[in-house]
Write a protein that holds these residues in place. Structure first.
Motif, PDB file in Angstrom:
ATOM      1  N   GLN A 134      -0.515  20.012  50.356  1.00  0.00           N
ATOM      2  CA  GLN A 134      -1.955  19.907  50.573  1.00  0.00           C
ATOM      3  C   GLN A 134      -2.497  18.611  49.977  1.00  0.00           C
ATOM      4  O   GLN A 134      -1.934  18.069  49.044  1.00  0.00           O
ATOM      5  N   LYS A 135      -3.604  18.181  50.517  1.00  0.00           N
ATOM      6  CA  LYS A 135      -4.209  16.953  50.000  1.00  0.00           C
ATOM      7  C   LYS A 135      -5.128  17.289  48.829  1.00  0.00           C
ATOM      8  O   LYS A 135      -5.849  18.290  48.868  1.00  0.00           O
ATOM      9  N   ILE A 136      -5.071  16.447  47.827  1.00  0.00           N
ATOM     10  CA  ILE A 136      -5.949  16.652  46.674  1.00  0.00           C
ATOM     11  C   ILE A 136      -7.208  15.820  46.898  1.00  0.00           C
ATOM     12  O   ILE A 136      -7.118  14.607  47.092  1.00  0.00           O
TER      13      ILE A 136
ATOM     14  N   TRP B  88       5.849  18.553  23.389  1.00  0.00           N
ATOM     15  CA  TRP B  88       6.464  18.227  24.674  1.00  0.00           C
ATOM     16  C   TRP B  88       5.503  18.554  25.800  1.00  0.00           C
ATOM     17  O   TRP B  88       4.882  19.620  25.799  1.00  0.00           O
ATOM     18  N   ILE B  89       5.379  17.632  26.756  1.00  0.00           N
ATOM     19  CA  ILE B  89       4.453  17.812  27.876  1.00  0.00           C
ATOM     20  C   ILE B  89       5.219  17.604  29.182  1.00  0.00           C
ATOM     21  O   ILE B  89       5.953  16.621  29.315  1.00  0.00           O
ATOM     22  N   PHE B  90       5.003  18.486  30.131  1.00  0.00           N
ATOM     23  CA  PHE B  90       5.555  18.298  31.480  1.00  0.00           C
ATOM     24  C   PHE B  90       4.725  17.221  32.170  1.00  0.00           C
ATOM     25  O   PHE B  90       3.500  17.284  32.168  1.00  0.00           O
ATOM     26  N   SER B  91       5.407  16.223  32.746  1.00  0.00           N
ATOM     27  CA  SER B  91       4.650  15.085  33.297  1.00  0.00           C
ATOM     28  C   SER B  91       3.999  15.421  34.638  1.00  0.00           C
ATOM     29  O   SER B  91       3.247  14.625  35.179  1.00  0.00           O
ATOM     30  N   GLY B  92       4.303  16.586  35.186  1.00  0.00           N
ATOM     31  CA  GLY B  92       3.660  16.996  36.435  1.00  0.00           C
ATOM     32  C   GLY B  92       4.495  16.727  37.665  1.00  0.00           C
ATOM     33  O   GLY B  92       4.227  17.239  38.743  1.00  0.00           O
ATOM     34  N   ARG B  93       5.554  15.880  37.508  1.00  0.00           N
ATOM     35  CA  ARG B  93       6.370  15.592  38.677  1.00  0.00           C
ATOM     36  C   ARG B  93       7.848  15.854  38.411  1.00  0.00           C
ATOM     37  O   ARG B  93       8.371  16.883  38.775  1.00  0.00           O
TER      38      ARG B  93
ATOM     39  N   LYS C  53      -0.276  13.142  42.465  1.00  0.00           N
ATOM     40  CA  LYS C  53       0.541  13.247  43.680  1.00  0.00           C
ATOM     41  C   LYS C  53       0.982  14.677  43.952  1.00  0.00           C
ATOM     42  O   LYS C  53       0.996  15.126  45.092  1.00  0.00           O
ATOM     43  N   THR C  54       1.374  15.407  42.900  1.00  0.00           N
ATOM     44  CA  THR C  54       1.891  16.770  43.115  1.00  0.00           C
ATOM     45  C   THR C  54       0.819  17.839  42.977  1.00  0.00           C
ATOM     46  O   THR C  54       0.979  18.951  43.473  1.00  0.00           O
TER      47      THR C  54
ATOM     48  N   SER D 152      -0.916  24.734  39.385  1.00  0.00           N
ATOM     49  CA  SER D 152      -1.322  23.511  40.059  1.00  0.00           C
ATOM     50  C   SER D 152      -2.799  23.604  40.408  1.00  0.00           C
ATOM     51  O   SER D 152      -3.394  24.689  40.347  1.00  0.00           O
ATOM     52  N   ILE D 153      -3.357  22.469  40.760  1.00  0.00           N
ATOM     53  CA  ILE D 153      -4.784  22.443  41.088  1.00  0.00           C
ATOM     54  C   ILE D 153      -5.080  23.372  42.267  1.00  0.00           C
ATOM     55  O   ILE D 153      -6.155  23.954  42.352  1.00  0.00           O
ATOM     56  N   PHE D 154      -4.061  23.587  43.105  1.00  0.00           N
ATOM     57  CA  PHE D 154      -4.302  24.422  44.274  1.00  0.00           C
ATOM     58  C   PHE D 154      -4.468  25.895  43.905  1.00  0.00           C
ATOM     59  O   PHE D 154      -5.084  26.652  44.638  1.00  0.00           O
ATOM     60  N   ASP D 155      -3.885  26.297  42.766  1.00  0.00           N
ATOM     61  CA  ASP D 155      -4.103  27.694  42.312  1.00  0.00           C
ATOM     62  C   ASP D 155      -5.455  27.846  41.641  1.00  0.00           C
ATOM     63  O   ASP D 155      -5.967  28.943  41.514  1.00  0.00           O
ATOM     64  N   LYS D 156      -5.978  26.725  41.147  1.00  0.00           N
ATOM     65  CA  LYS D 156      -7.143  26.834  40.253  1.00  0.00           C
ATOM     66  C   LYS D 156      -8.473  26.735  41.003  1.00  0.00           C
ATOM     67  O   LYS D 156      -9.393  27.504  40.733  1.00  0.00           O
ATOM     68  N   VAL D 157      -8.576  25.753  41.878  1.00  0.00           N
ATOM     69  CA  VAL D 157      -9.915  25.461  42.390  1.00  0.00           C
ATOM     70  C   VAL D 157     -10.198  26.219  43.681  1.00  0.00           C
ATOM     71  O   VAL D 157      -9.288  26.613  44.400  1.00  0.00           O
TER      72      VAL D 157
END
Ligand SMILES: [Zn+2]
Length: 326
Positions: free
Chosen positions: A4-6, A149-154, A297-298, A318-323
């Motif tokens: 999906q597009k952000i 430790w942080i997951f970089s998202g990709r 990007k992800t 992900s942003i798709f679950d949130k917004v």
């Protein structure tokens, strides 16, 4: 990973309604917050040399702008701004950071994940091994205690070391830490390991105790035979590494007299040892992703990894679950 597009509207909603700034504040603290540099990808332009008086103002900015990528940098003598760029200010401090990215492992990834194609369950274990190894080394060999430790998202992770002494390390000292950790020669087509340096005793122990289990789990019998193991050994070894809670190489090595321990150690290093992006550690002015921000990007949230061994990168929000506005 969604296709999906952000949109800017989604990002505005995320940063206004769902973004939790607490992990960032836990890392960078409040006392120097207003002198900390921030930078953002706004979609059509990149901006840095920004600072904010309070975390609230930072979050409001991210929500109003709907930032595509959000980054945090170092602390300077005064608050960075367009008029007072960081080049004109004195650098004061920055956490010691490490960037581990799975594309650095392309030469030893046996799955077909390469470059932009992020990762699979098999090759994620390389990132996991790297975290386990680096975390132990920073605590045991350097005495650091405050690691995040942080997951970089990709397809990678960042380590932030927040001990006061780590924040003040200059480039030369950071370079010494990286040199201590570097066992694989860079810039060659085939990764290469020279003799292990004398200081590397504790690293060598850890190579066996922390990395050999996944080395044996992920190495084909033909490769083990090349190292001097006999046909049929690999089944016994697998059984052993799967049942022992910690791999005891001092007992293991003598069981296989045909094995050269140094050659085995080098094979484990080549295949499983952490690859760290030196540039990120050495560049004390570099911007790094803000925890809980969205990977542009992800769409993944750059979450804090609370437990390295149990962290599941396929289950990050992900942003798709949130917004709602997607
Ligand atoms: Zn893979």
């Amino acid at each position: 990973m969604s296709q999906q597009k952000i949109t800017k509207a989604m990002l505005q909603e995320y940063y206004s309604d769902y973004f939790d700034v607490t992990p960032l504040i836990n890392i960078i603290g409040l006392s120097t917050f207003r002198r900390r540099e921030f930078g953002f990808d706004l979609g059509n332009t990149f901006t840095r040399n920004l600072s904010f008086g309070t975390p609230r103002k930072l979050v409001d900015y991210m929500g109003n702008q709907g930032v595509f990528q959000a980054y945090v940098g170092a602390v300077y003598s005064e608050s960075p701004s367009k008029q007072q760029s960081i080049q004109r200010l004195q650098w004061e401090s920055r956490e010691l950071v490490f960037d581990i990215d799975l594309d650095e492992f392309d030469l030893v990834r046996r799955c077909d994940c390469k470059g932009e194609k992020t990762f699979c369950e098999e090759c994620w274990t390389l990132a996991q091994d790297a975290m386990i190894f680096l975390d132990a080394t920073m605590r045991e060999d350097f005495g650091f205690e405050d690691l995040v430790w942080i997951f970089s998202g990709r397809r990678g992770v960042h380590c932030w070391i927040c001990d006061d002494i780590a924040k003040k390390l200059d480039q030369r000292q950071r370079s010494a830490v990286i040199n201590y950790l570097t066992l694989i020669k860079e810039g060659e087509k085939t990764p290469h390991v020279d003799m292990l340096p004398k200081y590397a005793k504790s690293l060598k122990e850890r190579i066996f105790t922390l990395l050999s289990r996944s080395f044996f789990l992920n190495t084909a019998e033909a490769e083990l035979i090349k190292l001097g193991f006999k046909k049929g050994d690999s089944k016994k070894i697998l059984k052993r590494v799967l049942t022992e809670s910690q791999f005891n190489y001092k007992q293991f090595i003598p069981t296989y007299p045909s094995i050269d321990p140094l050659r085995l150690a080098k094979a484990i290093i080549i295949n499983r040892y952490p690859r760290i992006d030196r540039k990120v550690t050495l560049d004390t002015r570099r911007l790094l992703k803000i925890p809980n921000s969205i990977h542009g990007k992800t769409g993944n949230v750059c979450v804090v990894i609370n437990n390295i061994s149990n962290f599941d990168p396929f289950d990050v929000p992900s942003i798709f679950d949130k917004v709602l506005s997607n």
